[in-house]
Design a protein around this motif. Structure first.
Motif, PDB file in Angstrom:
ATOM      1  N   VAL A  58       0.700  -1.084  -0.007  1.00  0.00           N
ATOM      2  CA  VAL A  58      -0.100   0.064  -0.046  1.00  0.00           C
ATOM      3  C   VAL A  58       0.644   1.100   0.098  1.00  0.00           C
ATOM      4  O   VAL A  58       0.630   2.216  -0.699  1.00  0.00           O
ATOM      5  CB  VAL A  58      -0.932   0.141   1.135  1.00  0.00           C
ATOM      6  N   LEU A  59       1.874   1.156   0.680  1.00  0.00           N
ATOM      7  CA  LEU A  59       2.882   2.454   0.744  1.00  0.00           C
ATOM      8  C   LEU A  59       3.498   2.682  -0.760  1.00  0.00           C
ATOM      9  O   LEU A  59       3.266   3.760  -1.156  1.00  0.00           O
ATOM     10  CB  LEU A  59       4.101   2.053   1.778  1.00  0.00           C
ATOM     11  N   ALA A  60       3.902   1.512  -1.344  1.00  0.00           N
ATOM     12  CA  ALA A  60       4.137   1.817  -2.735  1.00  0.00           C
ATOM     13  C   ALA A  60       3.209   2.335  -3.413  1.00  0.00           C
ATOM     14  O   ALA A  60       3.399   3.218  -4.586  1.00  0.00           O
ATOM     15  CB  ALA A  60       4.768   0.417  -3.144  1.00  0.00           C
ATOM     16  N   SER A  61       1.891   1.622  -3.446  1.00  0.00           N
ATOM     17  CA  SER A  61       0.977   2.238  -4.605  1.00  0.00           C
ATOM     18  C   SER A  61       0.464   3.640  -4.080  1.00  0.00           C
ATOM     19  O   SER A  61       0.034   4.091  -5.182  1.00  0.00           O
ATOM     20  CB  SER A  61      -0.117   0.957  -4.430  1.00  0.00           C
ATOM     21  N   THR A  62       0.560   4.023  -2.987  1.00  0.00           N
ATOM     22  CA  THR A  62      -0.002   5.290  -2.771  1.00  0.00           C
ATOM     23  C   THR A  62       0.962   6.366  -3.295  1.00  0.00           C
ATOM     24  O   THR A  62       0.741   7.301  -3.840  1.00  0.00           O
ATOM     25  CB  THR A  62      -0.223   5.348  -1.270  1.00  0.00           C
ATOM     26  N   LEU A  63       2.292   5.665  -3.025  1.00  0.00           N
ATOM     27  CA  LEU A  63       3.538   6.783  -3.678  1.00  0.00           C
ATOM     28  C   LEU A  63       3.348   6.764  -5.005  1.00  0.00           C
ATOM     29  O   LEU A  63       3.378   7.824  -5.583  1.00  0.00           O
ATOM     30  CB  LEU A  63       4.708   5.968  -3.273  1.00  0.00           C
ATOM     31  N   LEU A  64       3.108   5.694  -5.829  1.00  0.00           N
ATOM     32  CA  LEU A  64       2.936   5.361  -7.257  1.00  0.00           C
ATOM     33  C   LEU A  64       1.790   6.332  -7.817  1.00  0.00           C
ATOM     34  O   LEU A  64       1.874   7.125  -8.719  1.00  0.00           O
ATOM     35  CB  LEU A  64       2.827   3.953  -7.581  1.00  0.00           C
ATOM     36  N   PRO A  95       2.598  11.143  -8.782  1.00  0.00           N
ATOM     37  CA  PRO A  95       2.374  11.960 -10.090  1.00  0.00           C
ATOM     38  C   PRO A  95       1.057  13.262  -9.857  1.00  0.00           C
ATOM     39  O   PRO A  95       1.024  14.379 -10.474  1.00  0.00           O
ATOM     40  CB  PRO A  95       1.789  10.922 -10.941  1.00  0.00           C
ATOM     41  N   ALA A  96       0.130  12.862  -8.987  1.00  0.00           N
ATOM     42  CA  ALA A  96      -1.001  13.624  -8.833  1.00  0.00           C
ATOM     43  C   ALA A  96      -0.447  14.682  -8.065  1.00  0.00           C
ATOM     44  O   ALA A  96      -0.899  15.850  -8.369  1.00  0.00           O
ATOM     45  CB  ALA A  96      -1.935  12.919  -7.862  1.00  0.00           C
ATOM     46  N   ALA A  97       0.689  14.712  -6.947  1.00  0.00           N
ATOM     47  CA  ALA A  97       1.140  16.029  -6.406  1.00  0.00           C
ATOM     48  C   ALA A  97       2.081  16.721  -7.108  1.00  0.00           C
ATOM     49  O   ALA A  97       2.165  18.033  -7.051  1.00  0.00           O
ATOM     50  CB  ALA A  97       1.629  15.303  -5.276  1.00  0.00           C
ATOM     51  N   LEU A  98       2.668  16.092  -8.106  1.00  0.00           N
ATOM     52  CA  LEU A  98       3.213  16.687  -8.976  1.00  0.00           C
ATOM     53  C   LEU A  98       2.522  17.561  -9.896  1.00  0.00           C
ATOM     54  O   LEU A  98       3.132  18.806 -10.205  1.00  0.00           O
ATOM     55  CB  LEU A  98       4.150  15.766 -10.136  1.00  0.00           C
ATOM     56  N   PHE A 151      -3.259  11.034   1.888  1.00  0.00           N
ATOM     57  CA  PHE A 151      -2.255  11.504   2.782  1.00  0.00           C
ATOM     58  C   PHE A 151      -0.942  11.534   2.074  1.00  0.00           C
ATOM     59  O   PHE A 151      -0.012  12.102   2.927  1.00  0.00           O
ATOM     60  CB  PHE A 151      -2.259  10.578   3.913  1.00  0.00           C
ATOM     61  N   MET A 152      -0.868  10.965   1.347  1.00  0.00           N
ATOM     62  CA  MET A 152       0.483  10.919   0.335  1.00  0.00           C
ATOM     63  C   MET A 152       0.514  12.347  -0.465  1.00  0.00           C
ATOM     64  O   MET A 152       1.660  13.067  -0.457  1.00  0.00           O
ATOM     65  CB  MET A 152       0.572   9.808  -0.180  1.00  0.00           C
ATOM     66  N   VAL A 153      -0.521  12.503  -1.092  1.00  0.00           N
ATOM     67  CA  VAL A 153      -0.492  13.793  -2.054  1.00  0.00           C
ATOM     68  C   VAL A 153      -0.506  15.165  -1.365  1.00  0.00           C
ATOM     69  O   VAL A 153       0.359  15.816  -1.758  1.00  0.00           O
ATOM     70  CB  VAL A 153      -2.064  13.505  -2.901  1.00  0.00           C
ATOM     71  N   GLY A 154      -1.194  15.098  -0.163  1.00  0.00           N
ATOM     72  CA  GLY A 154      -0.852  16.308   0.312  1.00  0.00           C
ATOM     73  C   GLY A 154       0.320  16.930   0.869  1.00  0.00           C
ATOM     74  O   GLY A 154       0.900  17.994   0.226  1.00  0.00           O
ATOM     75  N   PRO A 155       1.103  16.092   1.704  1.00  0.00           N
ATOM     76  CA  PRO A 155       2.396  16.702   2.045  1.00  0.00           C
ATOM     77  C   PRO A 155       3.415  16.946   0.868  1.00  0.00           C
ATOM     78  O   PRO A 155       3.951  17.886   0.678  1.00  0.00           O
ATOM     79  CB  PRO A 155       2.949  15.505   2.845  1.00  0.00           C
ATOM     80  N   ALA A 215       4.849   9.323   3.758  1.00  0.00           N
ATOM     81  CA  ALA A 215       4.838   7.928   4.134  1.00  0.00           C
ATOM     82  C   ALA A 215       4.489   7.560   5.426  1.00  0.00           C
ATOM     83  O   ALA A 215       3.883   6.552   5.831  1.00  0.00           O
ATOM     84  CB  ALA A 215       6.135   7.344   3.853  1.00  0.00           C
ATOM     85  N   ILE A 216       4.779   8.446   6.439  1.00  0.00           N
ATOM     86  CA  ILE A 216       4.606   8.320   7.902  1.00  0.00           C
ATOM     87  C   ILE A 216       3.136   8.155   8.212  1.00  0.00           C
ATOM     88  O   ILE A 216       2.698   7.368   8.844  1.00  0.00           O
ATOM     89  CB  ILE A 216       5.339   9.576   8.914  1.00  0.00           C
TER      90      ILE A 216
END
Lengths: 301, 370
Positions: free
Chosen positions: A93-99, A103-106, A185-189, A232-233
């Motif tokens: 899940v950590l990897a997939s939320t980052l994946l 790009p969304a955050a970018l 929670f990944m996109v925001g920070p 990630a935290i």
């Protein structure tokens, strides 16, 4: 270094006369928070560690200290399996939320130049939170089910002839559900850190002849790392403690440490639940400590 | 003659490195550049002076390639470069806020272009290190190689930004208000340093500034940008002594300017008839200009000599700046008239507030725009 030293000098000197009244006020301001943390964080954790050494029989629990629950936990395939499943699902899940999230955050933080628009897009990311967590999890059932939306559409357009059964009540459905719920929670920070990058820094890199991927690798990615670590935290802490998503979407096939705790508490096996709780707490602490090693947040933020 | 830049004036054939032909650029209908024509000579320091909103940053960004012009041609070393991406132009850009890479050290910042450019990157770390060392010596940053760029002073950041660009050996360097972020003392020192560094490298610097003193002090050639057009291109001396129009004279901040019209042998201004006799300059907008430092302040009863122009005004205040004193007067139409008296010529006089004085200058010292 000298610069840092000189800039530090002045505030210390000016603050000196008011330090006399400072201690009582500081204590006063700290008191509610400290009290709260002692009552609802420190005390329960100590209690949990204590209870994990109590003697558990089928119908009752006694405060006689024993290692029995710990031995049972670490010699049982069920519990160790749950620990392993928890770690595996957390990593995936950590990897997939980052994946999905990076790009969304970018896009939101860097490619959208208009600050109002990028704020509006971030708010859009949060809109699913207007419904309760449980509803959002359960909403995946009619999506992923054997006769759910995805299978129906795929069958209609002729991609498949048999419904894909693995979509629901499997580890896959738990991962899909968690990724969707925790992605924001990944996109925001990350978007926040990317938004802080001065556009002229990227222009300077362009002017010096670097291609987009070079700029991404050497400038954008390192400057967004604090955001990645904070994201990630957030995701790690929430996924490691999860039980509801796996309960609702796995058909009880996926047992996380969280699910073990819920079941044990439900059947009044407090000692076992406490052992699982201590293991989970230690795991979370280790994960957070490891993530904080990646980036010096105090320096970067 | 007057519209030519100094190399042409003194008859030297200098190859122009950058030519702009009728360059246009508008932002959502509002023109920022309205037909810029210019030819910048090779191996020289050029300052581009313009008030805020004159389009100077836009012009720089168009030359660098960060913005695309709506029309016109940009030729760099004889080649058309409009449409060419920034990094393929061979033009370096130094940003106003320096735009250093905050996570890299001084040396890493400087090495960035060499190591990371898409075209012909330098992969040999020894070559990179040698080049970085040379350039660090050139800009005077020795000893700071390992520092984080967040831990150095403004002037040092400026040098890193310059070194980072120079190390890639551009044929031209664009500097967007490079001294704007520095404090006054450092600004004066960096002026000289920038010129020295440029002479050592032998490339053309195009320095954008809103300060007339900076533009005059630094530029071998000064371009004046006004409302999206080049209003004048000349060496500092010509520009100061012979601005091409009343607007240019106004930017120079050293002329009292009257609007009005010429009739026979005098200029009809709001403060009366001013006798002609000095240089006349074709500009399309009639105006009468007299430099602050060409005016003498005399008691009211003093009359003008035959070759002098005399007006009356009341004294308001004066401002002492060491070598000179600037006195401010109000004219009868309420406008402020400034007189600069160099103290090497005379001891400072004291004037009485609100009292009337005669302001006198030689006819031939005035510049009349017709």
């Amino acid at each position: 270094m000298t610069m840092v030293a000189t800039s530090d000098d002045t505030p210390v000197e000016t603050a000196a006369p008011s330090t006399r009244r400072q201690p009582d006020r500081t204590a006063l301001l700290l008191a509610p928070g400290v009290l709260w943390m002692l009552l609802f964080l420190v005390a329960p954790i100590l209690m949990m560690v204590y209870v994990s050494f109590w003697t558990q029989t089928t119908f009752k629990i006694e405060p006689t200290l024993t290692l029995k629950s710990w031995v049972t936990f670490f010699s049982s395939d069920t519990y160790l399996g749950a620990l392993w499943t928890t770690i595996r699902i957390w990593l995936i899940v950590l990897a997939s939320t980052l994946l999905v999230g990076y790009p969304a955050a970018l896009f939101v933080g860097l490619f959208v130049k208009n600050k109002t628009l990028s704020t509006a897009l971030l708010v859009l990311c949060v809109i699913p939170f207007w419904t309760s967590f449980l509803i959002r999890v359960l909403a995946w059932r009619p999506m992923l089910g054997k006769e759910g939306a995805i299978n129906m559409i795929l069958m209609k357009i002729g991609v498949i002839t048999q419904p894909i059964e693995v979509l629901l009540f499997s580890e896959l459905s738990v991962i899909i559900g968690m990724t969707q719920i925790y992605c924001v929670f990944m996109v925001g920070p990350i978007a926040f850190m990317l938004g802080r990058i001065d556009p002229s820094v990227i222009e300077a890199a362009q002017d010096l002849g670097a291609s987009f991927w070079r700029i991404f690798r050497t400038i954008i990615l390192p400057l967004s790392m604090p955001g990645v670590v904070v994201g990630a935290i957030f995701v790690s802490v929430m996924v490691l403690g999860e039980f509801a998503t796996s309960a609702a979407l796995s058909g009880r096939k996926v047992n996380l440490l969280g699910n073990i705790i819920v079941t044990q508490v439900g059947s009044l096996k407090w000692a076992f639940a406490a052992v699982a709780g201590v293991v989970l707490t230690v795991l979370m602490g280790a994960v957070v400590a490891a993530l904080l090693r990646v980036v010096d947040l105090k320096k970067e933020l | 003659m007057r519209d030519k830049s100094w190399p042409e004036l003194v008859g030297i054939q200098v190859k122009s490195v950058l030519q702009l032909k009728n360059v246009h650029k508008a932002f959502s209908g509002v023109p920022a550049l309205a037909g810029v024509d210019a030819a910048l000579p090779e191996n020289s320091y050029i300052s581009l002076l313009g008030p805020s909103g004159s389009g100077k940053t836009t012009l720089l960004r168009v030359i660098a390639g960060f913005e695309q012009p709506d029309g016109g041609e940009i030729l760099f070393a004889g080649q058309r470069i409009d449409g060419v991406p920034p990094h393929e132009r061979g033009i370096g850009f130094v940003f106003q806020n320096f735009a250093l890479f905050p996570h890299l050290s001084v040396a890493e910042n400087i090495a960035f272009g060499l190591e990371n450019r898409a075209v012909d990157p330098v992969t040999d770390t020894r070559v990179v290190a040698a080049k970085v060392r040379d350039i660090i010596g050139l800009v005077g940053l020795s000893g700071l190689e390992g520092r984080a760029v967040t831990q150095i002073s403004g002037g040092q950041k400026q040098r890193v930004a310059l070194a980072r660009t120079l190390v890639t050996e551009p044929s031209m360097v664009l500097l967007d208000e490079p001294l704007g972020a520095l404090d006054a003392n450092l600004r004066t020192r960096m002026r000289g340093e920038l010129r020295t560094i440029r002479e050592r490298c032998g490339v053309t610097f195009l320095h954008v500034t809103g300060s007339e003193t900076e533009a005059l002090a630094m530029g071998d050639t000064v371009l004046v940008l006004d409302r999206g057009r080049i209003a004048q291109s000349a060496d500092a001396g010509t520009l100061y002594g012979r601005p091409a129009s009343a607007d240019v004279a106004r930017f120079l901040n050293c002329y009292n300017i009257f609007s009005g019209a010429i009739s026979d042998d005098a200029f009809e201004s709001p403060v009366g008839r001013l006798a002609l006799g000095g240089a006349q300059q074709k500009s399309g907008e009639p105006a009468y200009a007299i430099r602050y430092d060409r005016v003498a302040i005399r008691p009211l009863h003093a009359s003008a000599a035959g070759d002098e122009v005399r007006i009356e005004a009341s004294f308001v205040a004066s401002e002492y700046s060491g070598a000179a004193i600037n006195s401010f007067f109000t004219l009868d139409d309420g406008r402020v008239f400034e007189v600069e008296t160099h103290l090497s010529h005379a001891a400072p006089e004291t004037f009485e507030e609100k009292a009337r004085y005669a302001l006198v200058w030689k006819r031939e010292d005035a510049l009349v725009f017709v």
